[in-house]
Structure formats: structure tokens, C-alpha cells
Design an enzyme around this catalytic site. Sequence first.
Site, PDB file in Angstrom:
ATOM      1  N   TYR A 180       3.157  10.226   8.413  1.00 17.31           N
ATOM      2  CA  TYR A 180       3.607  10.363   7.017  1.00 17.31           C
ATOM      3  C   TYR A 180       4.581  11.532   6.852  1.00 17.31           C
ATOM      4  O   TYR A 180       5.465  11.465   5.999  1.00 17.31           O
ATOM      5  CB  TYR A 180       2.407  10.444   6.063  1.00 17.31           C
ATOM      6  CG  TYR A 180       1.674   9.121   6.003  1.00 17.31           C
ATOM      7  CD1 TYR A 180       2.167   8.078   5.236  1.00 17.31           C
ATOM      8  CD2 TYR A 180       0.537   8.887   6.778  1.00 17.31           C
ATOM      9  CE1 TYR A 180       1.534   6.839   5.209  1.00 17.31           C
ATOM     10  CE2 TYR A 180      -0.106   7.655   6.762  1.00 17.31           C
ATOM     11  CZ  TYR A 180       0.397   6.638   5.982  1.00 17.31           C
ATOM     12  OH  TYR A 180      -0.220   5.409   5.977  1.00 17.31           O
ATOM     13  N   HIS A 201       0.263   2.460  -4.950  1.00 19.65           N
ATOM     14  CA  HIS A 201      -0.209   2.790  -3.599  1.00 19.65           C
ATOM     15  C   HIS A 201       0.051   4.249  -3.231  1.00 19.65           C
ATOM     16  O   HIS A 201       0.071   4.584  -2.043  1.00 19.65           O
ATOM     17  CB  HIS A 201       0.431   1.860  -2.571  1.00 19.65           C
ATOM     18  CG  HIS A 201      -0.071   0.438  -2.661  1.00 19.65           C
ATOM     19  ND1 HIS A 201       0.560  -0.624  -2.064  1.00 19.65           N
ATOM     20  CD2 HIS A 201      -1.155  -0.066  -3.293  1.00 19.65           C
ATOM     21  CE1 HIS A 201      -0.125  -1.736  -2.317  1.00 19.65           C
ATOM     22  NE2 HIS A 201      -1.156  -1.431  -3.071  1.00 19.65           N
ATOM     23  N   CYS A 247      -4.756  23.842   0.298  1.00 16.35           N
ATOM     24  CA  CYS A 247      -4.582  23.219  -1.020  1.00 16.35           C
ATOM     25  C   CYS A 247      -4.175  24.298  -2.016  1.00 16.35           C
ATOM     26  O   CYS A 247      -4.816  25.349  -2.075  1.00 16.35           O
ATOM     27  CB  CYS A 247      -5.895  22.570  -1.457  1.00 16.35           C
ATOM     28  SG  CYS A 247      -5.899  22.047  -3.188  1.00 16.35           S
TER      29      CYS A 247
HETATM   30  P1  NAD Z   1       6.274  -6.258   3.036  1.00 15.85           P
HETATM   31  O1  NAD Z   1       6.987  -5.436   4.048  1.00 15.85           O
HETATM   32  O2  NAD Z   1       4.994  -6.926   3.398  1.00 15.85           O
HETATM   33  O3  NAD Z   1       7.262  -7.403   2.530  1.00 15.85           O
HETATM   34  C1  NAD Z   1       8.596  -7.105   2.201  1.00 15.85           C
HETATM   35  C2  NAD Z   1       9.218  -8.329   1.551  1.00 15.85           C
HETATM   36  O4  NAD Z   1      10.525  -7.977   1.171  1.00 15.85           O
HETATM   37  C3  NAD Z   1       9.314  -9.533   2.484  1.00 15.85           C
HETATM   38  O5  NAD Z   1       8.854 -10.694   1.798  1.00 15.85           O
HETATM   39  C4  NAD Z   1      10.823  -9.648   2.776  1.00 15.85           C
HETATM   40  O6  NAD Z   1      11.262 -10.997   2.866  1.00 15.85           O
HETATM   41  C5  NAD Z   1      11.406  -9.011   1.526  1.00 15.85           C
HETATM   42  N1  NAD Z   1      12.723  -8.396   1.740  1.00 15.85           N
HETATM   43  C6  NAD Z   1      13.193  -7.775   2.868  1.00 15.85           C
HETATM   44  N2  NAD Z   1      14.447  -7.331   2.634  1.00 15.85           N
HETATM   45  C7  NAD Z   1      14.761  -7.684   1.368  1.00 15.85           C
HETATM   46  C8  NAD Z   1      15.922  -7.532   0.563  1.00 15.85           C
HETATM   47  N3  NAD Z   1      17.029  -6.912   1.018  1.00 15.85           N
HETATM   48  N4  NAD Z   1      15.907  -8.021  -0.701  1.00 15.85           N
HETATM   49  C9  NAD Z   1      14.805  -8.656  -1.194  1.00 15.85           C
HETATM   50  N5  NAD Z   1      13.688  -8.839  -0.472  1.00 15.85           N
HETATM   51  C10 NAD Z   1      13.660  -8.348   0.792  1.00 15.85           C
HETATM   52  O7  NAD Z   1       6.112  -5.314   1.794  1.00 15.85           O
HETATM   53  P2  NAD Z   1       5.067  -5.241   0.617  1.00 15.85           P
HETATM   54  O8  NAD Z   1       4.792  -6.619   0.107  1.00 15.85           O
HETATM   55  O9  NAD Z   1       5.595  -4.217  -0.318  1.00 15.85           O
HETATM   56  O10 NAD Z   1       3.728  -4.683   1.266  1.00 15.85           O
HETATM   57  C11 NAD Z   1       3.803  -3.599   2.156  1.00 15.85           C
HETATM   58  C12 NAD Z   1       2.954  -2.375   1.881  1.00 15.85           C
HETATM   59  O11 NAD Z   1       3.471  -1.346   2.723  1.00 15.85           O
HETATM   60  C13 NAD Z   1       3.063  -1.821   0.491  1.00 15.85           C
HETATM   61  O12 NAD Z   1       1.782  -1.723   0.027  1.00 15.85           O
HETATM   62  C14 NAD Z   1       3.655  -0.405   0.613  1.00 15.85           C
HETATM   63  O13 NAD Z   1       2.741   0.571   0.139  1.00 15.85           O
HETATM   64  C15 NAD Z   1       3.843  -0.146   2.083  1.00 15.85           C
HETATM   65  N6  NAD Z   1       5.251   0.173   2.448  1.00 15.85           N
HETATM   66  C16 NAD Z   1       6.053   0.878   1.606  1.00 15.85           C
HETATM   67  C17 NAD Z   1       7.376   1.145   1.948  1.00 15.85           C
HETATM   68  C18 NAD Z   1       8.233   1.934   0.983  1.00 15.85           C
HETATM   69  O14 NAD Z   1       7.711   2.757   0.253  1.00 15.85           O
HETATM   70  N7  NAD Z   1       9.545   1.708   0.937  1.00 15.85           N
HETATM   71  C19 NAD Z   1       7.903   0.699   3.137  1.00 15.85           C
HETATM   72  C20 NAD Z   1       7.061  -0.017   4.003  1.00 15.85           C
HETATM   73  C21 NAD Z   1       5.736  -0.265   3.628  1.00 15.85           C
END
Ligand code: NAD
Length: 231
Positions: free
Chosen positions: A55, A108, A135
Site C-alpha cells: 500500500y 472501500h 498514531c
Molecule cells: P475490477 O478491476 O474488478 O474491474 C474493472 C472494470 O473496469 C472491468 O470490468 C474492465 O472491463 C473495466 N475497464 C477497464 N478499463 C476501462 C476503461 N478505460 N473504461 C471503462 N471501463 C474500463 O474493478 P472493481 O470492479 O472496481 O473491483 C476491484 C476492487 O479493487 C475495488 O474494490 C477497489 O477497491 C480495488 N481497486 C482499486 C483501484 C483504484 O483505486 N484505482 C485499483 C485497483 C483495484
Amino acid sequence: MAIRNIVILTGAGVSAESGVPTFRGPDGLWEGHRVQDVATPEAFARNPVLVQRFYDERRAALGRVEPNAAHRALARLDAEWPGALLLVTQNVDDLHERAGSTRLLHMHGELKRALCTGCGAAPAWEGDLSGNPPCPRCAAAALRPDIVWFGEMPYHMDAIGAAIDAADLFVSIGTSGAVYPAAGFVDWARSAGALTLEINLEPSAGTPLFDSARHGPAGVLVPAWVAELLG
Ligand code: NAD
């Protein structure tokens, strides 16, 4: 039906065009790590050094990315929409707020926040948590990332539920529909009488649950949708 109350759910796909890798990807990994090694309380208990470093790297990487056209369009909608609006993000990055969204809840958690396992404080945090800094409230060396891991309760569920109950329109953007409870919001919104729209790069597991779907990059489709809505 006249639309007044809007709930928008975003996922990792909305940040993909900013250069933040999505979660599962084709190989089922998050930045090269298995989810069960970095995103569960058990992983943190087993190997806190690895989890803190993971992280810390994600937090530091936020300094190298910028909001994209989709984040900016959602911030424009927030600023100009006269009715109720709630942007619920599953993302732990800070790109929505940097684009200017204010009616925003991180269900989240947030990379830029720490959580004290001693006193429950959740201070804003910019630097590393590796090295066990104290903390700022209770001085215990008990800080973890303020991230909702698998098996933990997402934040703000009461406020999100109330907004969905009152929604006329529910829009899901850039989420695979694989992570609950967020994946269940579309069903909830439909039961509450809302119209539902999916915007995603490709059809997701949940696509058949939506009244309509638009498939393509969020950076193109979201600004177009916002422009339509604002007339
Ligand atoms: P996921 O990675 O499971 O799914 C991402 C979705 O976005 C996919 O369906 C994909 O087809 C779509 N996608 C990819 N590129 C795209 C674009 N340019 N335009 C539109 N759609 C696009 O993500 P999720 O459903 O958010 O679940 C993942 C979990 O992981 C979340 O709970 C989150 O907390 C965490 N996460 C967060 C981040 C972040 O903060 N940016 C990054 C990775 C994971």
C-alpha cells in the site's frame, strides 16, 4: 420519468486511463500480487511488512497520475446537477476528489488515510506506513492502511442505501460487478424503481441486470453521457 436523484458507482475502470491498473486484469492479480496476499486481514496478520509496503507503493504511485476525462466529467456533473447526487467509489485512489467531486463516498477506504487498530482514529496520511509510525492521536504504533479488505464491512452503507432508495437513476462505471456488496447495488436500485445504466469497457457479469449499457472507454463515454444529461 423525470430524473432528479442520481447515484453513480465507480470502480477501477474509471481510473484505468489515468494509468492506475485495474484489480483483476487478465491474470487475476493486483499489481502482480494475489488478492489473498495483500487484501485480507489474514494477509496483514501473516505478513504485515509485505502488506504495508504494497500500500505504501500504491500511495506513492498516486503522485505520478492525474485525473482523466471521466473523473473531470463526473466532477462537472457534481458541480452542475441541481438534484441530489451521490458518487460512490470502490476506488482507493484520490482521483475523483482531485478532479473536484465533493458529493463522494469511498466505500472501500482511501490510500491517503491510515487507520489506528488501537484507538480507531483515521488520520489523513501521505507518507509510508512501513516503519510503524505512531498514531497521531494515541501514539500507539498500530497504524494500518485505511482500506476495506475482503471480509471487512464496507464504509458508509447506511448513507449509500438511503441514496439508492431515493434514486431515479443508478449508473455503474468501470466496475466488473464481481465484488459485493457493490455488485448488488444495481438490483437494489431497480427494486427501488430507478433506471439503471452500465458504462464499462466491455460487457460485465452484471450487464444483463441493467436497463441499458454503453461499452467503450470511460474517458470517452462518461463525458458524452454527462453532456447529454446536462443538456
Ligand atoms: P475490477 O478491476 O474488478 O474491474 C474493472 C472494470 O473496469 C472491468 O470490468 C474492465 O472491463 C473495466 N475497464 C477497464 N478499463 C476501462 C476503461 N478505460 N473504461 C471503462 N471501463 C474500463 O474493478 P472493481 O470492479 O472496481 O473491483 C476491484 C476492487 O479493487 C475495488 O474494490 C477497489 O477497491 C480495488 N481497486 C482499486 C483501484 C483504484 O483505486 N484505482 C485499483 C485497483 C483495484
